[in-house]
Write a protein that holds these residues in place. Structure first.
Motif, PDB file in Angstrom:
ATOM      1  N   MET A   1       0.646  -1.035   0.030  1.00  0.00           N
ATOM      2  CA  MET A   1       0.204   0.230   0.007  1.00  0.00           C
ATOM      3  C   MET A   1       0.435   1.168   0.021  1.00  0.00           C
ATOM      4  N   LYS A   2       0.493   2.636  -0.710  1.00  0.00           N
ATOM      5  CA  LYS A   2       1.312   3.770  -0.740  1.00  0.00           C
ATOM      6  C   LYS A   2       0.258   4.551  -0.228  1.00  0.00           C
ATOM      7  N   VAL A   3       0.324   5.741   0.427  1.00  0.00           N
ATOM      8  CA  VAL A   3      -0.168   6.295   0.671  1.00  0.00           C
ATOM      9  C   VAL A   3       0.527   7.469   0.946  1.00  0.00           C
ATOM     10  N   LEU A   4       0.215   8.322   0.021  1.00  0.00           N
ATOM     11  CA  LEU A   4       0.702   9.753  -0.178  1.00  0.00           C
ATOM     12  C   LEU A   4      -0.419  11.030   1.321  1.00  0.00           C
ATOM     13  N   VAL A   5       0.008  11.447   1.995  1.00  0.00           N
ATOM     14  CA  VAL A   5      -0.199  12.566   3.446  1.00  0.00           C
ATOM     15  C   VAL A   5       0.609  14.152   2.396  1.00  0.00           C
TER      16      VAL A   5
ATOM     17  N   VAL B   1      -4.910   8.656  -0.180  1.00  0.00           N
ATOM     18  CA  VAL B   1      -4.560  10.031  -1.091  1.00  0.00           C
ATOM     19  C   VAL B   1      -5.228  10.507   1.232  1.00  0.00           C
ATOM     20  N   VAL B   2      -4.459  12.156   1.986  1.00  0.00           N
ATOM     21  CA  VAL B   2      -4.689  12.339   2.702  1.00  0.00           C
ATOM     22  C   VAL B   2      -3.875  13.630   2.614  1.00  0.00           C
ATOM     23  N   HIS B   3      -5.401  14.480   2.589  1.00  0.00           N
ATOM     24  CA  HIS B   3      -4.689  15.899   2.452  1.00  0.00           C
ATOM     25  C   HIS B   3      -4.851  17.262   3.396  1.00  0.00           C
ATOM     26  N   PHE B   4      -3.986  16.874   4.019  1.00  0.00           N
ATOM     27  CA  PHE B   4      -4.219  17.893   5.073  1.00  0.00           C
ATOM     28  C   PHE B   4      -3.047  19.069   4.575  1.00  0.00           C
ATOM     29  N   ALA B   5      -2.122  19.317   3.969  1.00  0.00           N
ATOM     30  CA  ALA B   5      -1.481  20.696   3.137  1.00  0.00           C
ATOM     31  C   ALA B   5      -2.531  21.627   2.833  1.00  0.00           C
ATOM     32  N   ALA B   6      -2.507  22.619   3.868  1.00  0.00           N
ATOM     33  CA  ALA B   6      -3.024  24.164   3.368  1.00  0.00           C
ATOM     34  C   ALA B   6      -2.631  25.489   5.050  1.00  0.00           C
ATOM     35  N   GLU B   7      -2.800  25.880   4.241  1.00  0.00           N
ATOM     36  CA  GLU B   7      -2.810  27.322   4.843  1.00  0.00           C
ATOM     37  C   GLU B   7      -3.750  27.240   5.779  1.00  0.00           C
ATOM     38  N   SER B   8      -3.299  28.111   7.383  1.00  0.00           N
ATOM     39  CA  SER B   8      -4.670  27.686   7.607  1.00  0.00           C
ATOM     40  C   SER B   8      -4.175  28.735   9.348  1.00  0.00           C
ATOM     41  N   HIS B   9      -4.006  29.970   9.491  1.00  0.00           N
ATOM     42  CA  HIS B   9      -3.524  30.511  10.056  1.00  0.00           C
ATOM     43  C   HIS B   9      -4.336  31.747   9.586  1.00  0.00           C
ATOM     44  N   VAL B  10      -5.795  32.509  11.002  1.00  0.00           N
ATOM     45  CA  VAL B  10      -7.148  32.961  10.107  1.00  0.00           C
ATOM     46  C   VAL B  10      -6.599  34.345  10.292  1.00  0.00           C
TER      47      VAL B  10
ATOM     48  N   LEU C   1      -4.786  18.764  -6.804  1.00  0.00           N
ATOM     49  CA  LEU C   1      -4.471  17.591  -6.379  1.00  0.00           C
ATOM     50  C   LEU C   1      -4.950  16.634  -6.626  1.00  0.00           C
ATOM     51  N   LEU C   2      -6.391  16.975  -7.066  1.00  0.00           N
ATOM     52  CA  LEU C   2      -7.966  16.085  -6.895  1.00  0.00           C
ATOM     53  C   LEU C   2      -7.403  15.613  -8.281  1.00  0.00           C
ATOM     54  N   GLN C   3      -7.192  16.544  -9.268  1.00  0.00           N
ATOM     55  CA  GLN C   3      -7.189  16.217 -10.914  1.00  0.00           C
ATOM     56  C   GLN C   3      -5.991  14.734 -10.776  1.00  0.00           C
ATOM     57  N   ALA C   4      -4.908  15.428 -10.380  1.00  0.00           N
ATOM     58  CA  ALA C   4      -4.051  14.021 -10.008  1.00  0.00           C
ATOM     59  C   ALA C   4      -4.656  13.034  -9.876  1.00  0.00           C
ATOM     60  N   ALA C   5      -5.575  12.895  -8.371  1.00  0.00           N
ATOM     61  CA  ALA C   5      -5.928  11.524  -8.030  1.00  0.00           C
ATOM     62  C   ALA C   5      -6.596  11.070  -8.906  1.00  0.00           C
ATOM     63  N   LEU C   6      -7.144  11.554  -9.696  1.00  0.00           N
ATOM     64  CA  LEU C   6      -8.122  11.393 -10.355  1.00  0.00           C
ATOM     65  C   LEU C   6      -7.939  10.876 -11.301  1.00  0.00           C
ATOM     66  N   ALA C   7      -6.389  11.071 -12.369  1.00  0.00           N
ATOM     67  CA  ALA C   7      -6.076  10.604 -13.219  1.00  0.00           C
ATOM     68  C   ALA C   7      -5.490   9.715 -12.515  1.00  0.00           C
ATOM     69  N   ALA C   8      -4.879   9.200 -11.735  1.00  0.00           N
ATOM     70  CA  ALA C   8      -4.155   8.234 -11.385  1.00  0.00           C
ATOM     71  C   ALA C   8      -4.510   6.623 -10.842  1.00  0.00           C
ATOM     72  N   GLY C   9      -5.838   7.457 -10.807  1.00  0.00           N
ATOM     73  CA  GLY C   9      -6.734   5.856 -10.051  1.00  0.00           C
ATOM     74  C   GLY C   9      -6.528   5.267  -8.716  1.00  0.00           C
ATOM     75  N   VAL C  10      -6.462   6.827  -7.514  1.00  0.00           N
ATOM     76  CA  VAL C  10      -6.880   6.404  -6.365  1.00  0.00           C
ATOM     77  C   VAL C  10      -7.795   5.901  -6.071  1.00  0.00           C
ATOM     78  N   SER C  11      -7.674   5.534  -4.834  1.00  0.00           N
ATOM     79  CA  SER C  11      -8.979   4.506  -4.551  1.00  0.00           C
ATOM     80  C   SER C  11      -9.519   5.022  -3.274  1.00  0.00           C
ATOM     81  N   ARG C  12      -9.311   5.994  -2.553  1.00  0.00           N
ATOM     82  CA  ARG C  12      -9.151   6.943  -1.264  1.00  0.00           C
ATOM     83  C   ARG C  12      -8.885   8.096  -1.304  1.00  0.00           C
ATOM     84  N   PHE C  13      -9.512   9.071  -1.107  1.00  0.00           N
ATOM     85  CA  PHE C  13      -8.849  10.348  -0.958  1.00  0.00           C
ATOM     86  C   PHE C  13      -9.459  10.872   0.194  1.00  0.00           C
ATOM     87  N   VAL C  14      -8.902  11.604   1.307  1.00  0.00           N
ATOM     88  CA  VAL C  14      -9.389  11.797   2.338  1.00  0.00           C
ATOM     89  C   VAL C  14      -8.702  13.374   2.215  1.00  0.00           C
TER      90      VAL C  14
END
Length: 329
Positions: free
Chosen positions: A1-5, A80-89, A110-123
């Protein structure tokens, strides 16, 4: 299994990676983990130091807005577990462009890349702030999004993009929305580590307005367990709130931090309230509890004591960050 964080060198992302590689998520045992992080001021490879020689971990410095980089690292990814964000109000109030670019454009790329790669789960990891402010009761997942800061507006936009990729393309996306996180390794621009580190240095802490803004507090360990439950068993297209179950006014939280550091109210400096400051956040998290078995385990008193102890014992981690305090004070 490969997990991209994505954002895996930040506060919450690095905690998730450490837990995964540390064997706390048996369903992902033996997984290869690729951390993609731009390593801005909020990303720190020291957060992953204990696994720096682990062959299961690759840390890639890069931007989620870079389609060529994603085309290199996304293929073969299962989750894919997608944490990356600017987050400071406060930063978003000073200037929203970076928030729109990273949180909206970056998520779309990121969503487009996951779609192209056939990712089975995106959080897609989001925030309770997308709901706006609530005077009474608590938000459920069906609450309309009414963000009030540029940060929360950019996160709401990314949430809707994630939903659209599921509805339009069938990408198996789940969205999580959490309440205020705290715990070790949190950057000292955020309230709890800012207050703790200031008090440990004998410096006053800035309390916004009348101190009566209410937040629900969630230990990062509970948040990451909730994310993992969604990664394993969440229903594609669904949103899951992840709450801590402990609401406090900022003044009440300040009192707890003063006591934990042996300080008193003379160390509190009232400051002008933040623009558009939401009065109260409150999440209902019965859906994830019912459907996936989530429940917060870390009580606030226990969690705060552990957090204060960690900052007291790890000055070498946070003092260099505060040497650049002008960027976030």
């Amino acid at each position: 299994m490969k997990v991209l964080v994505t954002g895996g060198a930040g506060f919450i992302g690095s905690y998730y990676v450490r837990q995964l590689l540390g064997g706390h998520y048996p369903a992902f045992a033996g997984a290869e983990v690729v951390v993609l992080d731009k390593l801005t001021y909020a990303g720190n490879t020291a957060n992953l130091a204990e696994f720096s020689t682990d062959p299961r971990l690759r840390v890639v410095r890069g931007d989620v807005r870079d389609p060529e980089l994603l085309a290199e690292w996304m293929p073969g990814t299962d989750v894919v577990v997608h944490f990356a964000a600017e987050s400071h109000v406060d930063r978003s109030i000073s200037g929203a462009s970076d928030f729109v670019l990273t949180n909206v454009v970056g998520t779309d790329t990121l969503l487009q890349a996951a779609l192209a790669a056939g990712v089975s789960r995106f959080v897609h990891v989001s925030t309770d702030e997308v709901y706006g402010s609530i005077d009474e009761g608590s938000w459920s997942e069906g609450q309309p999004l009414e963000p009030n800061s540029p940060y929360s507006a950019s996160k709401a936009g990314s949430d809707l993009l994630a939903r659209a990729y599921h509805r339009t393309h069938g990408l198996p996306v789940c969205v999580t929305r959490c309440s205020n996180n705290y715990g070790p390794y949190q950057h000292p621009e955020k309230m709890i580590p800012l207050f703790v580190t200031n008090l440990l240095d004998g410096r006053k802490v800035p309390l916004y307005g009348d101190g009566k803004n209410v937040r629900d507090w969630l230990h990062v360990a509970d948040h990451c367990r909730g994310i993992q439950l969604v990664a394993e068993s969440g229903e594609p297209g669904e949103v899951y709130n992840i709450g801590g179950g402990t609401e406090l006014t900022n003044a009440e939280l300040t009192a707890m931090l003063l006591e934990a550091t042996g300080s008193d109210w003379s160390m509190v400096l009232p400051v002008t309230d933040r623009k558009g400051h939401d009065r109260r956040y409150s999440l209902r998290y019965d859906k994830i509890s019912r459907d996936l078995g989530y429940a917060p385990r870390v009580g606030l008193e226990e969690g705060l004591a552990e957090t204060v102890r960690w900052y007291r014992e790890n000055r070498s981690w946070w003092q260099p960050l505060k040497s650049h305090e002008g960027a976030f004070a």
